[in-house]
Design an enzyme around this catalytic site. Structure first.
Site, PDB file in Angstrom:
ATOM      1  N   GLU A 120      88.886 -73.227  16.558  1.00  0.00           N
ATOM      2  CA  GLU A 120      89.849 -72.146  16.815  1.00  0.00           C
ATOM      3  C   GLU A 120      91.236 -72.604  16.383  1.00  0.00           C
ATOM      4  OE1 GLU A 120      88.005 -69.427  20.315  1.00  0.00           O
ATOM      5  OE2 GLU A 120      89.173 -71.110  21.014  1.00  0.00           O
ATOM      6  N   HIS A 236      97.371 -61.799  21.775  1.00  0.00           N
ATOM      7  CA  HIS A 236      96.240 -62.184  20.922  1.00  0.00           C
ATOM      8  C   HIS A 236      96.362 -61.394  19.630  1.00  0.00           C
ATOM      9  CE1 HIS A 236      92.327 -63.071  19.374  1.00  0.00           C
ATOM     10  NE2 HIS A 236      92.150 -63.944  20.341  1.00  0.00           N
ATOM     11  N   ARG A 282      98.321 -68.922  17.556  1.00  0.00           N
ATOM     12  CA  ARG A 282      98.312 -67.473  17.777  1.00  0.00           C
ATOM     13  C   ARG A 282      99.683 -66.813  17.653  1.00  0.00           C
ATOM     14  NH1 ARG A 282      94.163 -67.145  22.870  1.00  0.00           N
ATOM     15  NH2 ARG A 282      92.372 -67.660  21.601  1.00  0.00           N
ATOM     16  N   HIS A 343      97.753 -60.978  26.050  1.00  0.00           N
ATOM     17  CA  HIS A 343      96.486 -61.661  26.282  1.00  0.00           C
ATOM     18  C   HIS A 343      96.547 -62.718  27.379  1.00  0.00           C
ATOM     19  CE1 HIS A 343      92.571 -63.142  25.274  1.00  0.00           C
ATOM     20  NE2 HIS A 343      93.014 -64.332  24.915  1.00  0.00           N
ATOM     21  N   ARG A 378     100.021 -71.274  24.666  1.00  0.00           N
ATOM     22  CA  ARG A 378      98.705 -71.825  25.026  1.00  0.00           C
ATOM     23  C   ARG A 378      97.847 -72.008  23.783  1.00  0.00           C
ATOM     24  NH1 ARG A 378      93.283 -68.947  26.599  1.00  0.00           N
ATOM     25  NH2 ARG A 378      94.100 -67.506  25.061  1.00  0.00           N
TER      26      ARG A 378
HETATM   27  C1  LIG Z   1      89.186 -61.044  26.479  1.00  0.00           C
HETATM   28  C2  LIG Z   1      89.546 -62.437  26.882  1.00  0.00           C
HETATM   29  C3  LIG Z   1      89.007 -63.525  26.217  1.00  0.00           C
HETATM   30  C4  LIG Z   1      89.332 -64.832  26.583  1.00  0.00           C
HETATM   31  N1  LIG Z   1      88.734 -65.881  25.952  1.00  0.00           N
HETATM   32  C5  LIG Z   1      88.994 -67.147  26.380  1.00  0.00           C
HETATM   33  C6  LIG Z   1      88.290 -68.252  25.831  1.00  0.00           C
HETATM   34  O1  LIG Z   1      87.428 -68.103  24.981  1.00  0.00           O
HETATM   35  N2  LIG Z   1      88.609 -69.495  26.282  1.00  0.00           N
HETATM   36  C7  LIG Z   1      89.547 -69.719  27.246  1.00  0.00           C
HETATM   37  O2  LIG Z   1      89.786 -70.877  27.609  1.00  0.00           O
HETATM   38  N3  LIG Z   1      90.210 -68.672  27.791  1.00  0.00           N
HETATM   39  C8  LIG Z   1      89.937 -67.408  27.393  1.00  0.00           C
HETATM   40  N4  LIG Z   1      90.606 -66.355  27.962  1.00  0.00           N
HETATM   41  C9  LIG Z   1      91.531 -66.625  29.071  1.00  0.00           C
HETATM   42  C10 LIG Z   1      90.720 -66.991  30.319  1.00  0.00           C
HETATM   43  O3  LIG Z   1      89.570 -66.185  30.360  1.00  0.00           O
HETATM   44  C11 LIG Z   1      91.522 -66.767  31.578  1.00  0.00           C
HETATM   45  O4  LIG Z   1      92.765 -67.410  31.481  1.00  0.00           O
HETATM   46  C12 LIG Z   1      90.782 -67.345  32.791  1.00  0.00           C
HETATM   47  O5  LIG Z   1      89.481 -66.835  32.836  1.00  0.00           O
HETATM   48  C13 LIG Z   1      91.518 -66.993  34.053  1.00  0.00           C
HETATM   49  O6  LIG Z   1      90.715 -67.363  35.132  1.00  0.00           O
HETATM   50  P1  LIG Z   1      91.282 -67.256  36.595  1.00  0.00           P
HETATM   51  O7  LIG Z   1      90.222 -67.779  37.497  1.00  0.00           O
HETATM   52  O8  LIG Z   1      92.628 -67.838  36.653  1.00  0.00           O
HETATM   53  O9  LIG Z   1      91.483 -65.667  36.851  1.00  0.00           O
HETATM   54  P2  LIG Z   1      90.527 -64.436  36.584  1.00  0.00           P
HETATM   55  O10 LIG Z   1      89.243 -64.798  35.970  1.00  0.00           O
HETATM   56  O11 LIG Z   1      91.343 -63.399  35.904  1.00  0.00           O
HETATM   57  O12 LIG Z   1      90.183 -63.938  38.061  1.00  0.00           O
HETATM   58  C14 LIG Z   1      91.158 -63.347  38.890  1.00  0.00           C
HETATM   59  C15 LIG Z   1      90.503 -63.000  40.213  1.00  0.00           C
HETATM   60  O13 LIG Z   1      91.503 -62.697  41.175  1.00  0.00           O
HETATM   61  C16 LIG Z   1      91.176 -61.499  41.858  1.00  0.00           C
HETATM   62  N5  LIG Z   1      92.436 -60.918  42.323  1.00  0.00           N
HETATM   63  C17 LIG Z   1      93.551 -60.656  41.602  1.00  0.00           C
HETATM   64  N6  LIG Z   1      94.518 -60.174  42.421  1.00  0.00           N
HETATM   65  C18 LIG Z   1      94.005 -60.141  43.670  1.00  0.00           C
HETATM   66  C19 LIG Z   1      94.486 -59.739  44.942  1.00  0.00           C
HETATM   67  N7  LIG Z   1      95.743 -59.252  45.124  1.00  0.00           N
HETATM   68  N8  LIG Z   1      93.665 -59.828  46.015  1.00  0.00           N
HETATM   69  C20 LIG Z   1      92.387 -60.291  45.882  1.00  0.00           C
HETATM   70  N9  LIG Z   1      91.872 -60.691  44.693  1.00  0.00           N
HETATM   71  C21 LIG Z   1      92.674 -60.618  43.616  1.00  0.00           C
HETATM   72  C22 LIG Z   1      90.434 -60.684  40.820  1.00  0.00           C
HETATM   73  O14 LIG Z   1      89.659 -59.681  41.436  1.00  0.00           O
HETATM   74  C23 LIG Z   1      89.582 -61.784  40.179  1.00  0.00           C
HETATM   75  O15 LIG Z   1      88.463 -62.050  41.010  1.00  0.00           O
HETATM   76  C24 LIG Z   1      90.276 -65.046  27.618  1.00  0.00           C
HETATM   77  C25 LIG Z   1      90.829 -63.958  28.287  1.00  0.00           C
HETATM   78  C26 LIG Z   1      90.470 -62.661  27.937  1.00  0.00           C
HETATM   79  C27 LIG Z   1      91.064 -61.505  28.677  1.00  0.00           C
END
Ligand SMILES: Cc1cc2nc3c(=O)[nH]c(=O)nc-3n(C[C@H](O)[C@H](O)[C@H](O)COP(=O)(O)OP(=O)(O)OC[C@H]3O[C@@H](n4cnc5c(N)ncnc54)[C@H](O)[C@@H]3O)c2cc1C
Length: 542
Positions: A120, A236, A282, A343, A378
């Protein structure tokens, strides 16, 4: 209204929240909350994969150097080293949870098959492990399975965290809107972890799911925690342009595997912008697309992945292929229209190497946090890695530092507001204006005037939302609007403080990059810590 007690409350059921809950001791009573269902966050949508150093041709130092380069001088080297040195452990842990990463198909000896590593932008080696183009969904499925086996973990869906409960010693718990019962519970806890994802929903076009409304950042800020570097929102470069359907991301790995970008007349334009062409970081690719679109008044540019056969695309990118087909596009045989979209939130709540925020007892991990890893940009696939590394270090720190709670119950939620809102239109209106405002004034290319205008508009919106919040019964959309407006204001404040262009933040009134890279740290009026620099690390590289 319930008044319950847990040892640890984890807000968020994405990669960060679930892996934290799984790594805490089984003797602890843990609640995992999600404001929607368990797979609602960005994690399930991640396509490309997770970066790790596995091959002997690659090295930890090379991964560190690439990350520092992408971060445009603002990464904290200790945070980068800390994260990357733990990448192998993360991969081993995920495999132990049951995750099947793709293996190389070109090796005949089944016993010695290696992982298929993809490429990537910004990476100088193939180092991205993946499960086809559905890595995030595979992670979410496996971790949720493991969580379901754990008797000490209670998963609560449809629960929106409203605000942290604090006293003079630190965090005491959290107020949670129970979507099933429509009331607010006061949950007491010895430690609270916010793993609520990013805030890209602040923008009109985004690759993120609807819940990416910056809730954890807003909650922590209101509770007196510092936030940093929120001007760096990653766009993105390649989301499918399909006005009738939701924005859908076309993974960077497509460009890693040779896909190219073109104008409608067929001209390939990226070599004009950077010698790495489509594999430049990016921010460079997104700005190049934005500039070509503005120059020619285009709605989109085109991604050409016809260098791969339909069979190859079906093996590596089944999700993308299917989504293109649904939009009536033939990825294997034609160029497909793409636009940039918001993104990833690089900044967030200031934390140390244990994921600990300023408020004692509060941890912030995943996209909600600012660890110093990403700096001003990032690098692809470092974010899932960050979720797991800091979830693991937070689990250790929470276990070693759990506080004893007093016998008193947490103060119950004061809901003297009895009026049910009859003005959902106000929320909807503000929601749309906010996202349009951020897209138009705080987008890929910024100016001082546009940022000032955005700040003025946001002040009015914040007053309106505050007024609404204090007068009407709270609902999940009102909570999200309140949080997103707050975070948008913090983003604009950060952007206005930076008098240069760096990484993802490009201001045409300050086009140059200063010699010294400085973090933008915002300190709230009720701050627990006044310092305006990120925490230092102990024992990294030992
Ligand atoms: C389309 C896409 C593709 C991606 N591809 C990649 C990749 O290939 N590689 C990579 O490293 N990263 C990638 N990313 C980024 C990566 O996926 C995210 O940064 C990472 O998954 C975030 O994980 P997290 O656990 O921090 O939050 P998230 O997975 O976003 O989870 C957030 C959680 O918090 C909960 N929540 C939010 N607010 C509240 C609230 N007030 N009360 C209760 N619950 C709440 C939500 O319901 C959810 O359960 C991608 C992102 C996207 C959108």
């Amino acid at each position: 209204m319930e008044n319950t007690t847990f040892d640890v409350v984890v807000v968020g059921s994405g990669a960060a929240g679930l892996s934290l809950a799984l790594q805490l001791p089984t003797e602890l009573r843990i609640a995992v909350l999600s404001k929607s269902d368990v797979s609602a966050g960005s994690t399930s949508w991640a396509q490309g994969g997770i970066a790790a150093v596995l091959h002997e041709r690659d090295s930890i130092q090379a991964h560190i150097d690439d990350t520092l380069e992408a971060g445009a001088g603002l990464c904290h080297e200790p945070a980068v080293r800390f994260t990357i040195e733990h990448s192998r452990e993360v991969v081993d842990w995920l495999i132990a949870q049951g995750l099947d990463f793709d293996l190389r198909l070109d090796q005949s000896d089944a016993e010695f098959r290696e992982f298929h590593l993809t490429m990537e932008g910004g990476h100088s080696f193939r180092r991205i492990l993946h499960a086809a183009d559905k890595t995030g969904s595979a992670i979410s499925t496996v971790l949720n399975k493991r969580i379901a086996e754990r008797e000490n973990i209670v998963v609560m869906t449809d629960r929106s965290a409203v605000d942290l409960i604090t006293d003079e010693h630190g965090v005491r718990g959290i107020y949670v809107l129970n979507g099933h019962a429509a009331n607010v519970d006061a949950i007491k806890a010895r430690a609270v972890a916010l793993a609520t994802g990013g805030a890209s929903k602040a923008y009109l076009y985004t690759s993120n799911p609807d819940g990416a409304t910056g809730d954890g950042i807003a909650l922590a800020w209101r509770a007196g925690c510092r936030v940093a570097n929120l001007e760096f929102n990653q766009f993105h470069p390649t989301c499918l342009y399909s006005p009738e359907t939701r924005t859908y991301l076309l993974t960077e790995a497509l460009r890693g595997e040779g896909a190219t970008l073109h104008l409608p007349n067929g001209e390939r334009f990226m070599p004009r912008y950077d010698e790495r062409a489509e594999l430049a970081p990016r921010d460079i690719v997104a700005r190049a697309i934005d500039s070509e679109m503005k120059r020619y008044g285009l709605d989109c540019v085109y991604l050409d992945a016809t260098n791969k056969s339909e069979e190859q695309l079906a093996a590596h990118f089944p999700g993308v292929l299917e989504r293109c087909q649904q939009a009536g596009l033939d990825l294997a045989n034609e160029r497909v229209p793409v636009v940039p979209a918001a993104h990833y939130t690089c900044g967030g709540v200031v934390v140390d190497q244990h994921g600990a925020a300023d408020l004692p007892g509060l941890y912030v991990i995943g996209e909600t946090a600012c660890t110093g890893l990403h700096g001003a940009n990032r690098m692809a696939s470092n974010s899932l890695l960050e979720c797991f590394v800091y979830a693991s270090s937070a689990a250790k720190h929470i276990t070693a530092n759990l506080r004893i709670l007093d016998e008193e119950t947490a103060p119950t939620w004061d809901d003297s507001r009895v009026r049910v809102s009859d003005e959902a239109v106000v929320i909807q209106h503000n929601w749309q204006s906010l996202r349009r405002l951020m897209w138009d004034y705080v987008g890929i290319v910024r100016t001082n005037r546009r940022l000032k205008r955005a700040a003025n508009h946001l002040r009015v919106m914040l007053d309106e939302v505050d007024d609404y919040y204090s007068s009407f019964t709270i609902t999940p959309p009102l909570l999200e609007l309140r949080n997103l407006t707050q975070v948008a204001e913090l983003m604009v404040t950060c952007a206005r403080q930076r008098k240069e262009s760096r990484g993802l933040h490009y201001n045409s009134d300050f086009p140059n990059t200063s010699q010294h890279a400085v973090d933008t740290v915002l300190v709230p009026a009720n701050a627990w810590v006044e310092d305006n620099s990120l925490p230092s690390y102990d024992g990294v590289g030992a």
